[in-house]
Design a protein around this motif. Structure first.
Motif, PDB file in Angstrom:
ATOM      1  N   LEU A  47       0.830  -1.204   0.000  1.00 36.93           N
ATOM      2  CA  LEU A  47       0.000   0.000   0.000  1.00 36.93           C
ATOM      3  C   LEU A  47       0.863   1.252   0.000  1.00 36.93           C
ATOM      4  CD1 LEU A  47      -2.713  -1.080   2.612  1.00 36.93           C
ATOM      5  CD2 LEU A  47      -2.930  -1.045   0.121  1.00 36.93           C
ATOM      6  N   ILE A  48       1.977   1.202   0.723  1.00 37.22           N
ATOM      7  CA  ILE A  48       2.893   2.351   0.757  1.00 37.22           C
ATOM      8  C   ILE A  48       3.500   2.586  -0.617  1.00 37.22           C
ATOM      9  CG2 ILE A  48       5.093   3.176   1.688  1.00 37.22           C
ATOM     10  CD1 ILE A  48       4.342   1.791   4.325  1.00 37.22           C
ATOM     11  N   GLN A  49       3.882   1.493  -1.279  1.00 40.36           N
ATOM     12  CA  GLN A  49       4.465   1.626  -2.614  1.00 40.36           C
ATOM     13  C   GLN A  49       3.475   2.248  -3.592  1.00 40.36           C
ATOM     14  OE1 GLN A  49       7.607   0.954  -3.719  1.00 40.36           O
ATOM     15  NE2 GLN A  49       8.145   0.628  -1.575  1.00 40.36           N
ATOM     16  N   ILE A  50       2.208   1.856  -3.473  1.00 45.07           N
ATOM     17  CA  ILE A  50       1.186   2.411  -4.367  1.00 45.07           C
ATOM     18  C   ILE A  50       0.912   3.869  -4.007  1.00 45.07           C
ATOM     19  CG2 ILE A  50      -1.180   2.165  -5.196  1.00 45.07           C
ATOM     20  CD1 ILE A  50       0.849  -0.117  -5.884  1.00 45.07           C
ATOM     21  N   GLY A  51       0.831   4.153  -2.711  1.00 49.01           N
ATOM     22  CA  GLY A  51       0.606   5.532  -2.282  1.00 49.01           C
ATOM     23  C   GLY A  51       1.721   6.455  -2.720  1.00 49.01           C
ATOM     24  N   LEU A  52       2.928   5.913  -2.810  1.00 55.48           N
ATOM     25  CA  LEU A  52       4.072   6.713  -3.248  1.00 55.48           C
ATOM     26  C   LEU A  52       3.858   7.262  -4.659  1.00 55.48           C
ATOM     27  CD1 LEU A  52       6.921   7.804  -2.840  1.00 55.48           C
ATOM     28  CD2 LEU A  52       7.815   5.568  -3.540  1.00 55.48           C
ATOM     29  N   ILE A  56       4.189  11.152  -5.801  1.00 54.22           N
ATOM     30  CA  ILE A  56       4.983  11.604  -6.951  1.00 54.22           C
ATOM     31  C   ILE A  56       4.120  12.437  -7.898  1.00 54.22           C
ATOM     32  CG2 ILE A  56       6.207  10.823  -9.021  1.00 54.22           C
ATOM     33  CD1 ILE A  56       7.160   8.402  -7.357  1.00 54.22           C
ATOM     34  N   LYS A  57       2.891  12.008  -8.124  1.00 49.95           N
ATOM     35  CA  LYS A  57       1.976  12.781  -8.979  1.00 49.95           C
ATOM     36  C   LYS A  57       1.695  14.146  -8.360  1.00 49.95           C
ATOM     37  CE  LYS A  57      -0.490   9.034 -11.318  1.00 49.95           C
ATOM     38  NZ  LYS A  57      -1.799   8.379 -11.554  1.00 49.95           N
ATOM     39  N   ALA A  58       1.555  14.176  -7.033  1.00 48.35           N
ATOM     40  CA  ALA A  58       1.295  15.446  -6.356  1.00 48.35           C
ATOM     41  C   ALA A  58       2.464  16.403  -6.541  1.00 48.35           C
ATOM     42  CB  ALA A  58       1.046  15.199  -4.864  1.00 48.35           C
ATOM     43  N   VAL A  59       3.674  15.888  -6.440  1.00 47.30           N
ATOM     44  CA  VAL A  59       4.872  16.714  -6.635  1.00 47.30           C
ATOM     45  C   VAL A  59       4.900  17.281  -8.051  1.00 47.30           C
ATOM     46  CG1 VAL A  59       7.394  16.685  -6.785  1.00 47.30           C
ATOM     47  CG2 VAL A  59       6.256  15.521  -4.895  1.00 47.30           C
ATOM     48  N   ASP A  60       4.602  16.436  -9.021  1.00 50.63           N
ATOM     49  CA  ASP A  60       4.685  16.861 -10.420  1.00 50.63           C
ATOM     50  C   ASP A  60       3.547  17.796 -10.822  1.00 50.63           C
ATOM     51  OD1 ASP A  60       6.964  15.355 -10.713  1.00 50.63           O
ATOM     52  OD2 ASP A  60       5.931  13.612 -11.548  1.00 50.63           O
ATOM     53  N   ARG A  61       2.374  17.644 -10.199  1.00 47.08           N
ATOM     54  CA  ARG A  61       1.203  18.418 -10.615  1.00 47.08           C
ATOM     55  C   ARG A  61       0.963  19.679  -9.796  1.00 47.08           C
ATOM     56  NH1 ARG A  61      -3.486  13.757 -11.367  1.00 47.08           N
ATOM     57  NH2 ARG A  61      -2.403  12.467 -12.897  1.00 47.08           N
TER      58      ARG A  61
END
Length: 224
Positions: A47-52, A56-61
């Motif tokens: 779940l942590i790997q998926i949440g990561l 990453i999307k939040a950082v980019d967007r």
């Protein structure tokens, strides 16, 4: 810990070190969200790997003009990735193991491509995520079946969904500036779907008083 906003500015300017540090320093947020979904058939590590991916999307967007905290903006995207991962209904059903392999491989592929300027080989991906080539190929092919069906609709709606998240965060921030009674009135009226009469009984006011106060609050919120 360095300020998120400072790291975001550097990351938007192309500073990979700042971007990686921003992700690392906000991993606690991913762990916190992932723990909410324990008990649904997946290991916490998965779940942590998926949440990561959501982080990453939040950082980019993330747009520096958003008047919200980065952590507040990130949570819905992290939750969205985990929920998508846990979702089993669809035209094609993929085993949890294959879904896990696909997400890990895709995350590593994106990171590798950004760092090295090329796509990683199958062997490189397998060595990183601890899979074998046959499993990896099967996972990627299964994922294509689902993404081809869902991607068209998701691409069209993802940006609007993101905008709605930001709009809700703005509204929440505006409500937090109100006195407690006024905040409760608006919350009951527009989120609790209560009538003015019902709100009056809860707050100890007449319906006329509720109506006048509601109009006053809405004018103030509109100006804000």
């Amino acid at each position: 810990m360095t300020d998120n906003l400072q790291l975001l500015r550097l990351a938007k300017e192309g500073d990979i070190t700042a971007r990686d540090r921003l992700i690392t320093e906000n991993m606690g947020l991913v762990v916190s969200v992932a723990k909410r979904y324990i008990g649904r058939g997946q290991e916490l590590e998965d779940l942590i790997q998926i949440g990561l991916i959501g982080l990453i999307k939040a950082v980019d967007r993330f747009d520096l003009e958003y008047d919200v905290m980065f952590s507040t903006y990130s949570v819905p995207l992290i939750q969205g990735e985990i929920r998508r991962f846990l979702r089993d209904d669809g035209l094609v059903r993929v085993s949890r193991n294959l879904k896990t392999i696909h997400y890990r491989a895709e995350k590593y592929r994106q990171e590798y491509q950004r760092t090295n300027g090329r796509e990683p080989t199958v062997d490189e991906i397998c060595a990183k995520i601890g899979s074998d080539p046959e499993e990896l190929v099967m996972a990627m092919e299964s994922a294509v079946d689902i993404s081809n069906i869902e991607e068209m609709g998701e691409l069209q709606t993802s940006r609007r969904e993101e905008e709605r998240v930001v709009e809700k965060l703005y509204v929440k921030q505006l409500l937090d500036t109100l006195p407690e009674r006024e905040k409760k009135l608006i919350t009951l009226r527009y989120f609790g779907e209560k009538t003015q009469g019902e709100i009056g009984r809860i707050l100890g006011m007449s319906q006329v008083q509720v109506s006048r106060l509601e109009k006053k609050i809405l004018r103030e919120l509109k100006r804000a």
